[in-house]
Scaffold this motif. Sequence first.
Motif, PDB file in Angstrom:
ATOM      1  N   ARG A  90       0.824  -1.204   0.000  1.00  0.00           N
ATOM      2  CA  ARG A  90       0.000   0.000   0.000  1.00  0.00           C
ATOM      3  C   ARG A  90       0.862   1.258   0.000  1.00  0.00           C
ATOM      4  NH1 ARG A  90      -0.012   1.353   5.540  1.00  0.00           N
ATOM      5  NH2 ARG A  90       0.316  -0.449   6.884  1.00  0.00           N
ATOM      6  N   CYS A  91       0.313   2.287  -0.663  1.00  0.00           N
ATOM      7  CA  CYS A  91       1.022   3.577  -0.708  1.00  0.00           C
ATOM      8  C   CYS A  91       0.967   4.259   0.648  1.00  0.00           C
ATOM      9  CB  CYS A  91       0.389   4.480  -1.755  1.00  0.00           C
ATOM     10  SG  CYS A  91       0.699   3.949  -3.440  1.00  0.00           S
ATOM     11  N   TYR A  92      -0.222   4.229   1.261  1.00  0.00           N
ATOM     12  CA  TYR A  92      -0.301   4.903   2.562  1.00  0.00           C
ATOM     13  C   TYR A  92       0.542   4.127   3.565  1.00  0.00           C
ATOM     14  CZ  TYR A  92      -4.047   1.521   3.557  1.00  0.00           C
ATOM     15  OH  TYR A  92      -4.771   0.367   3.714  1.00  0.00           O
ATOM     16  N   SER A  95       3.801   4.300   3.194  1.00  0.00           N
ATOM     17  CA  SER A  95       5.111   4.094   2.567  1.00  0.00           C
ATOM     18  C   SER A  95       6.109   5.172   2.980  1.00  0.00           C
ATOM     19  CB  SER A  95       4.985   4.030   1.037  1.00  0.00           C
ATOM     20  OG  SER A  95       4.457   5.224   0.516  1.00  0.00           O
ATOM     21  N   TRP A 128       6.224   7.034  -5.641  1.00  0.00           N
ATOM     22  CA  TRP A 128       4.822   7.247  -5.266  1.00  0.00           C
ATOM     23  C   TRP A 128       4.031   5.965  -5.366  1.00  0.00           C
ATOM     24  CZ3 TRP A 128       4.213  11.006  -2.296  1.00  0.00           C
ATOM     25  CH2 TRP A 128       4.959  12.163  -2.452  1.00  0.00           C
ATOM     26  N   LYS A 129       4.501   5.032  -6.189  1.00  0.00           N
ATOM     27  CA  LYS A 129       3.884   3.714  -6.178  1.00  0.00           C
ATOM     28  C   LYS A 129       4.720   2.883  -5.231  1.00  0.00           C
ATOM     29  CE  LYS A 129       1.441   3.097 -10.478  1.00  0.00           C
ATOM     30  NZ  LYS A 129       1.331   2.303 -11.694  1.00  0.00           N
ATOM     31  N   ALA A 130       4.095   2.403  -4.189  1.00  0.00           N
ATOM     32  CA  ALA A 130       4.855   1.668  -3.169  1.00  0.00           C
ATOM     33  C   ALA A 130       5.363   0.347  -3.734  1.00  0.00           C
ATOM     34  CB  ALA A 130       3.975   1.435  -1.958  1.00  0.00           C
ATOM     35  N   THR A 172       9.914   2.287  -3.205  1.00  0.00           N
ATOM     36  CA  THR A 172      10.037   2.738  -1.814  1.00  0.00           C
ATOM     37  C   THR A 172      11.417   2.373  -1.268  1.00  0.00           C
ATOM     38  OG1 THR A 172       7.695   2.142  -1.620  1.00  0.00           O
ATOM     39  CG2 THR A 172       8.820   2.714   0.430  1.00  0.00           C
ATOM     40  N   ARG A 214       4.790  13.611   3.190  1.00  0.00           N
ATOM     41  CA  ARG A 214       6.101  12.951   3.093  1.00  0.00           C
ATOM     42  C   ARG A 214       7.208  13.929   3.491  1.00  0.00           C
ATOM     43  NH1 ARG A 214       7.483   8.892  -1.718  1.00  0.00           N
ATOM     44  NH2 ARG A 214       6.105   7.679  -0.373  1.00  0.00           N
TER      45      ARG A 214
END
Length: 236
Positions: free
Chosen positions: A10-12, A14, A99-101, A105, A139
């Motif tokens: 998930r992105c959130y 990350s 931005w894409k986990a 990341t 971020r």
Amino acid sequence: MIEANPQYRRCYGSSEVLTGDVNYDDILISYDSLKNKYGLEFLFDTVVDVDPQTQVINLKSGDTVSYDRLIVSPGIDFIWDGTEGYSEAVAQGPMPQAWKAGEQTLLLKRQIDVMPEDGTMIIVPPANPYRCPPGPYERASLMAEMFQTRKPRAKILIFDLKDGFAMDQAFMLGWNRLYGYRIPEDKMTGMPDDINQPSEQGMIDWISGSNGGKIVQVNPPDMTVKPSLAMSFMGM
Ligand SMILES: Cc1cc2nc3c(=O)[nH]c(=O)nc-3n(C[C@H](O)[C@H](O)[C@H](O)COP(=O)(O)OP(=O)(O)OC[C@H]3O[C@@H](n4cnc5c(N)ncnc54)[C@H](O)[C@@H]3O)c2cc1C
């Protein structure tokens, strides 16, 4: 459910991986409860084509699936040639998009970990609309909190083509109080009276579109970016 990726990160959350507050595997989401609790069937493959006339989906593996009802929700993707010098290959090397986990990341985390103590992190938020409007600024805030203890001379430059962003005044008030951010005059309306404006910018700087914040070119070998103002900035 036809899903390209057998593992979803998930992105959130990350950004918290970047700061080291959570582990990479903490953002791994399992499909188990969708399978076991809700009885969804998964097919891990990539959709390459949908024919609405015959109601058939073509998959990368060569298989086909027919449907009665179809929900298409592939998320968003990058416009890789939108900025001179940037590309998917550059994102997989010196200048991750992150931005894409997932692998991105980890790539950015490795860069941050070895960044010099007085290094500069550059964040370039996208134009509207994009997912998670406060994400880039959240971020930046989390990075500043981490840098304060681990790399106190580091800088975070946010180059924005926008002149405002989601909850910008709340972010700026927090940055002012925690990281010595000098709030731009046009964002002072409605701010509390007790704001202490530093004479020099602190750890975070936000360069708005009107002030030349749009990045027109990136130069990966030098790790520099060129904003619409006639100057270059060097990142980590
Ligand atoms: C740094 C960051 C922080 C965020 N924080 C928050 C937050 O705190 N709260 C919040 O609500 N949101 C947050 N978001 C936003 C949230 O992550 C996105 O809005 C959400 O992931 C979008 O879901 P989606 O299903 O549309 O797309 P995605 O999550 O991208 O899912 C799309 C899926 O489709 C699959 N797919 C794509 N193409 C194909 C194909 N051709 N064939 C088969 N499968 C395919 C992909 O593999 C992917 O699993 C954040 C985003 C970022 C970047």
